[in-house]
Scaffold this active site. Structure first.
Site, PDB file in Angstrom:
ATOM      1  N   THR A   2      -5.463  -7.751  10.726  1.00 15.46           N
ATOM      2  CA  THR A   2      -5.823  -6.245   9.962  1.00 15.46           C
ATOM      3  C   THR A   2      -5.599  -5.045  10.844  1.00 15.46           C
ATOM      4  O   THR A   2      -4.714  -4.187  10.347  1.00 15.46           O
ATOM      5  CB  THR A   2      -7.246  -6.353   9.734  1.00 15.46           C
ATOM      6  OG1 THR A   2      -7.797  -7.304   9.090  1.00 15.46           O
ATOM      7  CG2 THR A   2      -7.863  -5.048   8.706  1.00 15.46           C
ATOM      8  N   ARG A  16       2.600  -6.443   9.301  1.00 17.55           N
ATOM      9  CA  ARG A  16       1.535  -5.585   9.902  1.00 17.55           C
ATOM     10  C   ARG A  16       1.886  -5.012  11.278  1.00 17.55           C
ATOM     11  O   ARG A  16       2.168  -4.144  11.515  1.00 17.55           O
ATOM     12  CB  ARG A  16       0.161  -5.872   9.769  1.00 17.55           C
ATOM     13  CG  ARG A  16      -0.248  -5.649   8.205  1.00 17.55           C
ATOM     14  CD  ARG A  16      -1.743  -6.613   7.972  1.00 17.55           C
ATOM     15  NE  ARG A  16      -2.365  -6.376   6.851  1.00 17.55           N
ATOM     16  CZ  ARG A  16      -3.532  -6.678   6.595  1.00 17.55           C
ATOM     17  NH1 ARG A  16      -4.128  -7.587   7.210  1.00 17.55           N
ATOM     18  NH2 ARG A  16      -4.159  -6.206   5.327  1.00 17.55           N
ATOM     19  N   LYS A  34       0.945  -1.136   0.117  1.00 15.87           N
ATOM     20  CA  LYS A  34      -0.137  -0.020  -0.082  1.00 15.87           C
ATOM     21  C   LYS A  34       0.869   1.321   0.048  1.00 15.87           C
ATOM     22  O   LYS A  34       2.076   1.297   0.166  1.00 15.87           O
ATOM     23  CB  LYS A  34      -0.893   0.171   1.237  1.00 15.87           C
ATOM     24  CG  LYS A  34      -1.878  -1.092   1.163  1.00 15.87           C
ATOM     25  CD  LYS A  34      -2.873  -1.215   2.427  1.00 15.87           C
ATOM     26  CE  LYS A  34      -3.750  -2.384   2.282  1.00 15.87           C
ATOM     27  NZ  LYS A  34      -4.715  -2.095   3.615  1.00 15.87           N
ATOM     28  N   HIS A  73      -1.855  -5.540   1.797  1.00 11.19           N
ATOM     29  CA  HIS A  73      -3.237  -6.111   1.533  1.00 11.19           C
ATOM     30  C   HIS A  73      -2.702  -7.506   0.907  1.00 11.19           C
ATOM     31  O   HIS A  73      -1.898  -7.812  -0.031  1.00 11.19           O
ATOM     32  CB  HIS A  73      -4.141  -5.318   0.226  1.00 11.19           C
ATOM     33  CG  HIS A  73      -5.051  -6.261  -0.227  1.00 11.19           C
ATOM     34  ND1 HIS A  73      -6.541  -6.404   0.221  1.00 11.19           N
ATOM     35  CD2 HIS A  73      -5.050  -7.100  -1.211  1.00 11.19           C
ATOM     36  CE1 HIS A  73      -7.114  -7.149  -0.121  1.00 11.19           C
ATOM     37  NE2 HIS A  73      -6.516  -7.625  -1.207  1.00 11.19           N
ATOM     38  N   ARG A 104      -1.591 -14.618   4.468  1.00 10.66           N
ATOM     39  CA  ARG A 104      -2.042 -13.856   5.508  1.00 10.66           C
ATOM     40  C   ARG A 104      -1.524 -14.018   7.168  1.00 10.66           C
ATOM     41  O   ARG A 104      -1.392 -13.146   7.811  1.00 10.66           O
ATOM     42  CB  ARG A 104      -3.496 -14.253   5.587  1.00 10.66           C
ATOM     43  CG  ARG A 104      -4.170 -13.668   4.590  1.00 10.66           C
ATOM     44  CD  ARG A 104      -5.529 -13.615   4.588  1.00 10.66           C
ATOM     45  NE  ARG A 104      -6.013 -12.523   5.786  1.00 10.66           N
ATOM     46  CZ  ARG A 104      -6.517 -11.278   5.454  1.00 10.66           C
ATOM     47  NH1 ARG A 104      -6.689 -10.595   4.430  1.00 10.66           N
ATOM     48  NH2 ARG A 104      -6.929 -10.494   6.425  1.00 10.66           N
TER      49      ARG A 104
HETATM   50  P1  ADP Z   1      -7.795  -7.009   5.339  1.00  9.39           P
HETATM   51  O1  ADP Z   1      -7.078  -5.894   4.640  1.00  9.39           O
HETATM   52  O2  ADP Z   1      -7.007  -7.501   6.493  1.00  9.39           O
HETATM   53  O3  ADP Z   1      -8.419  -8.014   4.492  1.00  9.39           O
HETATM   54  P2  ADP Z   1     -10.565  -5.705   5.553  1.00  9.39           P
HETATM   55  O4  ADP Z   1     -10.747  -6.281   4.150  1.00  9.39           O
HETATM   56  O5  ADP Z   1     -11.564  -5.929   6.467  1.00  9.39           O
HETATM   57  O6  ADP Z   1      -8.947  -6.519   6.152  1.00  9.39           O
HETATM   58  O7  ADP Z   1     -10.202  -4.096   5.434  1.00  9.39           O
HETATM   59  C1  ADP Z   1      -9.496  -3.384   4.414  1.00  9.39           C
HETATM   60  C2  ADP Z   1      -8.535  -2.636   4.652  1.00  9.39           C
HETATM   61  O8  ADP Z   1      -9.279  -1.385   5.369  1.00  9.39           O
HETATM   62  C3  ADP Z   1      -7.643  -2.882   6.003  1.00  9.39           C
HETATM   63  O9  ADP Z   1      -6.697  -3.322   5.595  1.00  9.39           O
HETATM   64  C4  ADP Z   1      -7.660  -1.534   6.894  1.00  9.39           C
HETATM   65  O10 ADP Z   1      -6.402  -0.995   6.025  1.00  9.39           O
HETATM   66  C5  ADP Z   1      -9.014  -1.030   6.494  1.00  9.39           C
HETATM   67  N1  ADP Z   1      -9.762  -1.182   7.705  1.00  9.39           N
HETATM   68  C6  ADP Z   1     -10.758  -2.130   7.919  1.00  9.39           C
HETATM   69  N2  ADP Z   1     -11.080  -2.304   8.959  1.00  9.39           N
HETATM   70  C7  ADP Z   1     -10.907  -0.910   9.624  1.00  9.39           C
HETATM   71  C8  ADP Z   1     -11.292  -0.448  10.939  1.00  9.39           C
HETATM   72  N3  ADP Z   1     -12.159  -0.761  11.759  1.00  9.39           N
HETATM   73  N4  ADP Z   1     -10.685   0.788  11.112  1.00  9.39           N
HETATM   74  C9  ADP Z   1      -9.794   1.387  10.306  1.00  9.39           C
HETATM   75  N5  ADP Z   1      -9.335   0.926   9.384  1.00  9.39           N
HETATM   76  C10 ADP Z   1      -9.961  -0.312   8.754  1.00  9.39           C
END
Ligand code: ADP
Length: 178
Positions: free
Chosen positions: A108, A119, A11, A137, A102
């Site tokens: 996350t 992370r 990112k 991501h 992962r």
């Molecule tokens: P991941 O990236 O682990 O698959 P998600 O698809 O749920 O997680 O979320 C996408 C992205 O949005 C996350 O990587 C993070 O950057 C952001 N994000 C998700 N949930 C939150 C939250 N509750 N507060 C702040 N940022 C968030």
């Protein structure tokens, strides 16, 4: 065990913090193959497509107003509004690719991520927007991987035919070296 693919995105914060080398080194522990890679500028429409499944889950977890506000900030973040307007997109392939990547990436929320995960080591929560700036991501299921890889890459940009293709004739203006 099944051969899987995963879309990985370094990112904008990962690029700005010069973490590309560290992240690729960490991922190389998986012994997975990289089958495609490119630098991409993400606009709002593309960001909405990539995160098409995120808004409902944010609203469910945080309520309508807060969910929508986090979503807007996440869209700004991936477009590079807080860092730089580009990301590094890669496709990894190999046995159990999704779980392996992962695990190395971590949870996350960077504050909950294992301290030696990508992370956990490099992520932070932005003090004002509260966005999880988690530098990477990676696809979370085979279905998401297929949807995401087809969104980010054309078949000819990958060195393996990982999904079925069709031939189409397209007439369009393209740029060529002068
Ligand atoms: P991941 O990236 O682990 O698959 P998600 O698809 O749920 O997680 O979320 C996408 C992205 O949005 C996350 O990587 C993070 O950057 C952001 N994000 C998700 N949930 C939150 C939250 N509750 N507060 C702040 N940022 C968030």
């Amino acid at each position: 065990m099944a051969i899987q693919q995963s879309l990985v995105i370094i990112k904008p914060d990962g690029l700005v913090k010069s973490l590309t080398g560290n992240i690729l080194t960490a991922l190389s522990e998986t012994k997975l193959k990289i089958v495609g890679a490119k630098i991409v500028k993400v606009d709002r429409e593309f960001a909405e497509k990539h995160y098409s499944e995120l808004l409902p889950s944010l609203i469910k977890k945080h309520g309508d107003e807060r969910g929508k506000s986090i979503f807007e900030n996440v869209l700004d973040y991936i477009q590079g509004k807080y860092h730089t307007d580009r990301v590094f997109a890669l496709v990894y392939q190999g046995e159990d690719a999704i779980k392996k990547i992962r695990e190395i990436s971590g949870e996350t929320n960077p504050e909950k991520a294992h301290p030696v995960s990508i992370r956990g080591k490099y992520g932070r929560i932005h003090s004002e927007t509260k966005v999880f700036e988690n530098v990477i991501h990676c696809s979370d299921s085979e279905e998401s991987a297929e949807r995401e890889i087809k969104l980010w890459f054309k078949p000819e940009e990958l060195v393996e035919r990982i999904y079925p293709v069709k031939e189409v004739i397209e007439k369009q203006k393209v740029l060529r070296w002068f």
